[in-house]
Design an enzyme around this catalytic site. Structure first.
Site, PDB file in Angstrom:
ATOM      1  N   ASP A   1       5.544  -3.330  -5.739  1.00 19.72           N
ATOM      2  CA  ASP A   1       6.400  -2.441  -4.961  1.00 19.72           C
ATOM      3  C   ASP A   1       7.763  -3.104  -4.743  1.00 19.72           C
ATOM      4  O   ASP A   1       7.865  -4.099  -4.031  1.00 19.72           O
ATOM      5  CB  ASP A   1       5.760  -2.126  -3.603  1.00 19.72           C
ATOM      6  CG  ASP A   1       6.607  -1.113  -2.859  1.00 19.72           C
ATOM      7  OD1 ASP A   1       6.619   0.061  -3.281  1.00 19.72           O
ATOM      8  OD2 ASP A   1       7.305  -1.498  -1.891  1.00 19.72           O
TER       9      ASP A   1
ATOM     10  N   TYR B   1      15.949  -4.374  -1.354  1.00 27.21           N
ATOM     11  CA  TYR B   1      15.354  -5.685  -1.067  1.00 27.21           C
ATOM     12  C   TYR B   1      16.165  -6.834  -1.676  1.00 27.21           C
ATOM     13  O   TYR B   1      15.965  -7.991  -1.290  1.00 27.21           O
ATOM     14  CB  TYR B   1      13.893  -5.766  -1.560  1.00 27.21           C
ATOM     15  CG  TYR B   1      12.964  -4.731  -0.970  1.00 27.21           C
ATOM     16  CD1 TYR B   1      13.326  -3.993   0.157  1.00 27.21           C
ATOM     17  CD2 TYR B   1      11.717  -4.468  -1.538  1.00 27.21           C
ATOM     18  CE1 TYR B   1      12.482  -3.022   0.687  1.00 27.21           C
ATOM     19  CE2 TYR B   1      10.869  -3.500  -0.996  1.00 27.21           C
ATOM     20  CZ  TYR B   1      11.259  -2.778   0.100  1.00 27.21           C
ATOM     21  OH  TYR B   1      10.424  -1.827   0.633  1.00 27.21           O
TER      22      TYR B   1
ATOM     23  N   LYS C   1      12.908   1.990  -5.424  1.00 23.31           N
ATOM     24  CA  LYS C   1      13.360   3.026  -4.484  1.00 23.31           C
ATOM     25  C   LYS C   1      14.878   3.125  -4.459  1.00 23.31           C
ATOM     26  O   LYS C   1      15.572   2.111  -4.546  1.00 23.31           O
ATOM     27  CB  LYS C   1      12.858   2.709  -3.063  1.00 23.31           C
ATOM     28  CG  LYS C   1      11.395   2.297  -3.007  1.00 23.31           C
ATOM     29  CD  LYS C   1      10.888   2.071  -1.593  1.00 23.31           C
ATOM     30  CE  LYS C   1       9.537   1.384  -1.618  1.00 23.31           C
ATOM     31  NZ  LYS C   1       9.595  -0.082  -1.663  1.00 23.31           N
TER      32      LYS C   1
ATOM     33  N   HIS D   1      13.903   6.353  -0.779  1.00 22.44           N
ATOM     34  CA  HIS D   1      13.412   5.370   0.195  1.00 22.44           C
ATOM     35  C   HIS D   1      13.259   5.978   1.601  1.00 22.44           C
ATOM     36  O   HIS D   1      12.263   5.734   2.290  1.00 22.44           O
ATOM     37  CB  HIS D   1      14.389   4.185   0.215  1.00 22.44           C
ATOM     38  CG  HIS D   1      13.782   2.876   0.607  1.00 22.44           C
ATOM     39  ND1 HIS D   1      14.179   1.674   0.079  1.00 22.44           N
ATOM     40  CD2 HIS D   1      12.823   2.566   1.508  1.00 22.44           C
ATOM     41  CE1 HIS D   1      13.474   0.692   0.621  1.00 22.44           C
ATOM     42  NE2 HIS D   1      12.645   1.213   1.493  1.00 22.44           N
TER      43      HIS D   1
HETATM   44  N1  LIG Z   1       9.071   2.385   2.026  1.00 16.66           N
HETATM   45  C1  LIG Z   1       9.460   1.691   3.079  1.00 16.66           C
HETATM   46  O1  LIG Z   1      10.333   2.142   3.857  1.00 16.66           O
HETATM   47  C2  LIG Z   1       8.875   0.342   3.329  1.00 16.66           C
HETATM   48  C3  LIG Z   1       9.037  -0.246   4.597  1.00 16.66           C
HETATM   49  C4  LIG Z   1       8.448  -1.490   4.811  1.00 16.66           C
HETATM   50  C5  LIG Z   1       7.736  -2.110   3.797  1.00 16.66           C
HETATM   51  N2  LIG Z   1       7.621  -1.530   2.568  1.00 16.66           N
HETATM   52  C6  LIG Z   1       6.861  -2.190   1.467  1.00 16.66           C
HETATM   53  O2  LIG Z   1       5.571  -2.544   1.974  1.00 16.66           O
HETATM   54  C7  LIG Z   1       5.359  -3.922   1.770  1.00 16.66           C
HETATM   55  C8  LIG Z   1       4.423  -4.471   2.847  1.00 16.66           C
HETATM   56  O3  LIG Z   1       4.966  -4.340   4.136  1.00 16.66           O
HETATM   57  P1  LIG Z   1       5.553  -5.563   4.973  1.00 16.66           P
HETATM   58  O4  LIG Z   1       5.986  -6.644   4.013  1.00 16.66           O
HETATM   59  O5  LIG Z   1       6.583  -5.044   5.866  1.00 16.66           O
HETATM   60  O6  LIG Z   1       4.331  -6.030   5.881  1.00 16.66           O
HETATM   61  P2  LIG Z   1       2.797  -6.484   5.670  1.00 16.66           P
HETATM   62  O7  LIG Z   1       2.448  -6.480   4.229  1.00 16.66           O
HETATM   63  O8  LIG Z   1       2.018  -5.680   6.617  1.00 16.66           O
HETATM   64  O9  LIG Z   1       2.821  -7.979   6.226  1.00 16.66           O
HETATM   65  C9  LIG Z   1       3.435  -9.023   5.535  1.00 16.66           C
HETATM   66  C10 LIG Z   1       3.248 -10.298   6.380  1.00 16.66           C
HETATM   67  O10 LIG Z   1       1.844 -10.621   6.461  1.00 16.66           O
HETATM   68  C11 LIG Z   1       1.624 -11.950   5.991  1.00 16.66           C
HETATM   69  N3  LIG Z   1       0.336 -11.919   5.263  1.00 16.66           N
HETATM   70  C12 LIG Z   1       0.102 -11.482   3.998  1.00 16.66           C
HETATM   71  N4  LIG Z   1      -1.190 -11.586   3.691  1.00 16.66           N
HETATM   72  C13 LIG Z   1      -1.821 -12.120   4.780  1.00 16.66           C
HETATM   73  C14 LIG Z   1      -3.149 -12.469   5.039  1.00 16.66           C
HETATM   74  N5  LIG Z   1      -4.107 -12.291   4.130  1.00 16.66           N
HETATM   75  N6  LIG Z   1      -3.443 -12.986   6.278  1.00 16.66           N
HETATM   76  C15 LIG Z   1      -2.466 -13.145   7.192  1.00 16.66           C
HETATM   77  N7  LIG Z   1      -1.177 -12.828   6.994  1.00 16.66           N
HETATM   78  C16 LIG Z   1      -0.844 -12.313   5.787  1.00 16.66           C
HETATM   79  C17 LIG Z   1       2.802 -12.255   5.081  1.00 16.66           C
HETATM   80  O11 LIG Z   1       3.038 -13.650   5.086  1.00 16.66           O
HETATM   81  P3  LIG Z   1       3.392 -14.555   3.781  1.00 16.66           P
HETATM   82  O12 LIG Z   1       4.228 -13.739   2.845  1.00 16.66           O
HETATM   83  O13 LIG Z   1       4.130 -15.701   4.384  1.00 16.66           O
HETATM   84  O14 LIG Z   1       2.068 -14.944   3.186  1.00 16.66           O
HETATM   85  C18 LIG Z   1       3.935 -11.499   5.788  1.00 16.66           C
HETATM   86  O15 LIG Z   1       4.422 -12.264   6.867  1.00 16.66           O
HETATM   87  C19 LIG Z   1       6.770  -4.501   1.778  1.00 16.66           C
HETATM   88  O16 LIG Z   1       6.828  -5.814   1.288  1.00 16.66           O
HETATM   89  C20 LIG Z   1       7.496  -3.479   0.954  1.00 16.66           C
HETATM   90  O17 LIG Z   1       7.230  -3.668  -0.425  1.00 16.66           O
HETATM   91  C21 LIG Z   1       8.155  -0.294   2.336  1.00 16.66           C
END
Ligand SMILES: NC(=O)c1ccc[n+]([C@@H]2O[C@H](COP(=O)([O-])OP(=O)(O)OC[C@H]3O[C@@H](n4cnc5c(N)ncnc54)[C@H](OP(=O)(O)O)[C@@H]3O)[C@@H](O)[C@H]2O)c1
Length: 313
Positions: A44, A49, A78, A111
């Protein structure tokens, strides 16, 4: 448990993908390669980004190594909010393709449904309504359809759209969106929106599945469920981690999830979620965590004409 979801154009979406938002320079290339080794085929990305070139380098290295073929990968990107005019869409996707060093992507998303003026900053907090563009997302969609017609993307979809916006788009499109990417985690399980999308043959991709755990403890920020003592206990019962419990629960809602990590052990952990089924009482507990609290409310833009989170779902 199947590892892919069928889209309404018959393409297959791998259920677990790697998120790349905030994956920094020097670390995202490593994360992408480790993810491919761990079995991820869905990535993704987004122009916003700022790291697509490095993601693309990681993908290319693995393709050149012979570890994976391009046609086995599912790459999403996006269109950012400053480029909602119809004639900006194809050039923005071409820029993304140039960053990723790919001839096509698998899925291109709007997006957010609301746009900013091209002259505004990319994140125009404090710039007031003069930073907003009133370009209708229906106009943007015509540009998205052009991207399919030119072969630049196999599928198109939306992100952060509410039910009313999806129905308005469905009534006015030539090519149907295949997905709506929205925040989904146990604090915001989106059951109504998921059901609404399912009835229209639109797949939900859940972002922030782990509740963006690095923000835990920030005032006003929802407590990520992976730190809930009951979920920690539950993880022991299944010999899994709290993150695996949460991801397994989300997958059981019939959606795709895109956890972000740059940590090798977590990247491996987050895709190892298909070999167990939660007991009904554990599912019931996770269901009860729903509070409709968002990690990404973007409430600073709530006075925008096309802001999407003012309605129930
Ligand atoms: N369409 C949109 O508007 C939108 C908005 C937000 C996000 N997104 C997409 O969704 C993806 C995921 O969302 P997000 O990055 O905001 O949040 P998330 O995936 O819910 O959380 C990421 C965080 O969790 C940690 N983590 C990962 N695996 C873990 C595990 N097994 N145990 C404990 N902690 C863990 C990561 O740390 P480390 O990396 O340090 O391991 C990072 O700090 C984004 O990266 C992006 O691609 C899209």
């Amino acid at each position: 448990m199947s590892r892919t979801l069928k889209l309404n154009n018959d393409k297959e979406l791998p259920i677990v993908g790697l998120g790349t938002y905030k994956s920094g320079p020097g670390e995202v290339i490593k994360a992408v390669k480790e993810a491919i080794d761990a079995g991820y085929r869905h990535f993704d990305c987004a122009w916003f980004y700022g790291n697509e070139a490095e993601v693309g380098k990681g993908l290319k290295d693995k393709i050149d190594e012979g570890k994976v073929n391009r046609h086995d990968l599912f790459i999403t990107s996006k269109l950012w909010n400053n480029f909602h005019e119809k004639d900006k869409v194809v050039p923005m996707l071409k820029e993304t393709l140039d960053n990723l060093k790919l001839d096509y992507i698998d899925l291109y998303l709007i997006h957010w449904p609301f746009g900013f003026k091209e002259t505004a900053s990319l994140w125009p907090v404090g710039e007031g309504k003069s930073a907003y563009s009133d370009v209708d997302y229906l106009e943007t969609w015509e540009g998205m359809e052009e991207c399919v017609n030119l072969g630049l993307t196999k599928s198109i979809g939306v992100s952060n759209f509410n039910a009313e916006q999806i129905d308005r788009l469905l009534k006015n499109c030539k090519i149907k969106p295949v997905c709506n990417q929205v925040e989904v985690n146990p604090n915001l399980n989106q059951k109504k929106l998921i059901e609404f999308c399912k009835q229209r043959d639109i797949v939900v991709v859940g972002y922030c599945p782990l509740g963006r755990s690095e923000y835990a403890g920030t005032p006003g920020f929802p407590d990520p469920t992976i730190f809930d003592p009951k979920v920690i206990e539950m993880a022991k019962k299944y010999n899994k981690t709290p993150a695996q419990i949460v991801l397994n629960y989300l997958i059981s809602l019939g959606i795709s999830v895109i956890p972000k990590s740059v940590t090798k052990s977590r990247i491996i952990e987050n895709i190892d979620v298909f070999d167990f089924t939660l007991d009904p009482e554990d599912v019931a507990y996770l269901d009860s965590c729903n509070k409709n609290q968002r990690v990404c409310p973007l409430s600073m833009f709530q006075d925008h004409k096309y802001y999407s989170f003012n309605s129930e779902y």
